[in-house]
Scaffold this active site. Structure first.
Site, mmCIF file in Angstrom:
data_model
loop_
_atom_site.group_PDB
_atom_site.id
_atom_site.type_symbol
_atom_site.label_atom_id
_atom_site.label_comp_id
_atom_site.label_asym_id
_atom_site.label_seq_id
_atom_site.Cartn_x
_atom_site.Cartn_y
_atom_site.Cartn_z
ATOM 1 N NE ARG A 15 -3.390 0.027 3.024
ATOM 2 C CZ ARG A 15 -3.746 0.253 4.235
ATOM 3 N NH1 ARG A 15 -3.668 -0.644 4.915
ATOM 4 N NH2 ARG A 15 -4.261 1.426 4.564
ATOM 5 C CG ASN A 367 32.677 28.356 -3.635
ATOM 6 O OD1 ASN A 367 31.946 28.613 -4.736
ATOM 7 N ND2 ASN A 367 32.196 27.314 -2.771
#
Ligand code: UD1
Ligand code: CA
Length: 443
Positions: A15, A367
């Protein structure tokens, strides 16, 4: 007292409608089975054995740890058959065995400790609860107050179905008795399964005492079979975390609107506005204010700092005291020292920032060159003008000022204005282009 734990996790979980095995679905970022294993560990057992099923290799590889045993159950013929698979690993050990379900994630260790205490070394102990709507559960049948058997919903008659005391499924039984009983279980019942619950009658026949204990809250024994139930237990868990934070003095604008998916450690007089998410290990020191809509992961926020609204602190962020991180500012793997500010629209990554630094709106630490990461160093009292790019590796000296719009590719000396910017020109008599009346004909 020594203890063995068996965790049943072989059920398919159809389910859930997912390729991810049910027990690997997370609550607050941690798999259901991981929560059950951690709760079991709190009880300091001698052994933990997880019963896993078809397609469960994924479960085993995701959760494996040196203190876990694994038993495969294939096919799945019921809870009794499941526990039987774990028995060889335990040999015939006299110590009590605790049976847990891998899809029941929020049971408190204190509740299990009560059950284990009740069982002692020689009793069968069942964790039971009274539910106004017991539909679907096994019912606890008592005669003169004594438990005599458990009857499954599908096997029960009307009178039995009216019983509101249910079997949570969690139980403790003496190990040697379990090893004796399990091979004797039959499957002549409505579901053709080997029911673990049939050991109750065997205990009665042997004259073994059967005792019960009860959880403090019904959610402690709620299982997950669907995404809806998963979400419901996520809310229960988050509400519990929020309560614990508030008991410790944290001010939450709304305990229903905070998500903690890890460890949140707070000092005194911390306040957290709505819709904030905390992941990994986050530390908020005394007097920190987190404004609305922030996401913090593996970060430390120093005393008196203010973060948000709409800020993101990524792993490795360490903020000093009285730091201000404002809206649409992202900080990653950076230290920002006391009294510094980045109030608007900035990316600070792989940076070491000193004290009393002002980072202007639109500042970006560049960076990453596409292959490697480099650090940016900004020393104390520097002033970074708006819309500045700091192309790492680069250092801004103490007390330096960067003019707005600067693209910094070389170190900026201390106590100096550095600016890289095209010279501004104004052209007198310049005319805006006018729309051509007939664009086909060029003149
Ligand atoms: C079981 C109990 C029932 C109780 C209910 C609580 C039995 C016969 N019945 O019901 O009295 O009220 O739990 O939820 O024990 N599992 C396996 N292998 C199997 C079958 C189950 O590992 O062959 C695992 C499942 O993954 C799950 C747990 O055992 O974690 C319980 O299975 P489930 O089918 O949910 O419970 P029931 O048997 O219906
Ligand atoms: Ca079942």
């Amino acid at each position: 007292m020594s203890l063995n734990v068996v965790i049943l996790a072989a059920g398919q979980g159809k389910r859930m409608r997912s390729d991810l095995p049910k027990v690997l679905h997370p609550i607050a970022g941690k798999p259901l089975l991981g929560r059950v294993i951690d709760t079991a560990r709190e009880l300091n057992p001698a052994r933990i054995c997880v019963v896993y099923g078809h397609g469960g290799e994924q479960v085993r590889s995701a959760m494996d740890a040196p203190d876990l045993g694994w038993a495969k159950q294939e096919p799945q013929l019921g809870t009794g058959h499941a526990v039987l698979q774990a028995m060889p690993g335990f040999a015939v050990s006299p110590e009590p065995t605790l049976v847990l379900y891998g899809d029941v994630p929020l049971t408190r260790a204190s509740t299990l400790a009560r059950l284990i205490d009740a069982a002692g070394n020689d009793k069968l102990a069942l964790l039971t609860a009274r539910l106004p709507n017991p539909h679907g559960y096994g019912r606890i049948v008592r005669v003169d107050g004594k438990v005599v058997r458990i009857v499954e919903e599908k096997d029960a008659d009307d009178a039995e179905r009216a019983i509101t005391e249910i079997n949570t499924g969690i139980l403790v039984a003496p190990g040697e008795a379990l090893a004796r009983w399990l091979p004797q279980l039959g499957n002549r019942n409505a579901q053709g399964e080997y029911y673990l619950t049939d050991i109750v009658q065997m205990a009665v026949t042997e004259g073994m005492e059967i005792v019960t204990a009860h959880p403090d809250a019904t959610w402690e024994t709620d299982g997950v079979n669907s995404k809806s139930q998963l979400a419901a237990l996520e809310r229960v868990h988050q509400r519990n975390v929020a309560e614990t934070l508030m008991e410790a003095g944290v001010m939450l604008a709304d305990p229903a609107r905070i998500d903690v998916r890890g460890e949140l450690i707070c000092g005194r007089d911390v306040s957290i506005d709505v819709n904030c998410v905390f992941e990994g290990r986050v530390v908020l020191e005394d007097g920190v204010r987190i404004k609305a809509n922030c996401v913090l992961e593996d970060a430390v926020v120093g005393a008196g700092s203010v973060v948000g609204p709409f800020a993101r602190l990524r792993p490795g962020t360490v903020l000093g005291k009285d730091v201000h991180i404002g809206n649409f500012v992202e900080v990653k793997n950076s230290q920002i020292a006391d009294h510094s500010k980045a109030n608007h629209l900035a990316y600070v990554g792989d940076a070491t920032v000193g004290s009393r630094v002002n980072i202007g709106a639109g500042t970006i630490t560049c960076n990453y060159d596409g292959a490697n990461k480099f650090r940016t160093v900004i020393e104390d009292d520097a002033f970074i003008g708006s819309d500045t790019q700091l192309v790492a590796p680069v250092t801004v000296g103490r007390g330096a000022t960067l003019g707005a719009g600067t693209t910094l590719t070389k170190d900026a000396p201390p106590d100096t204005l550095t600016v890289s910017r095209a010279k501004q020109v104004s052209i007198a008599g310049w005319k805006r282009p006018a729309k051509n009346a007939n664009p086909e004909k060029k003149v």
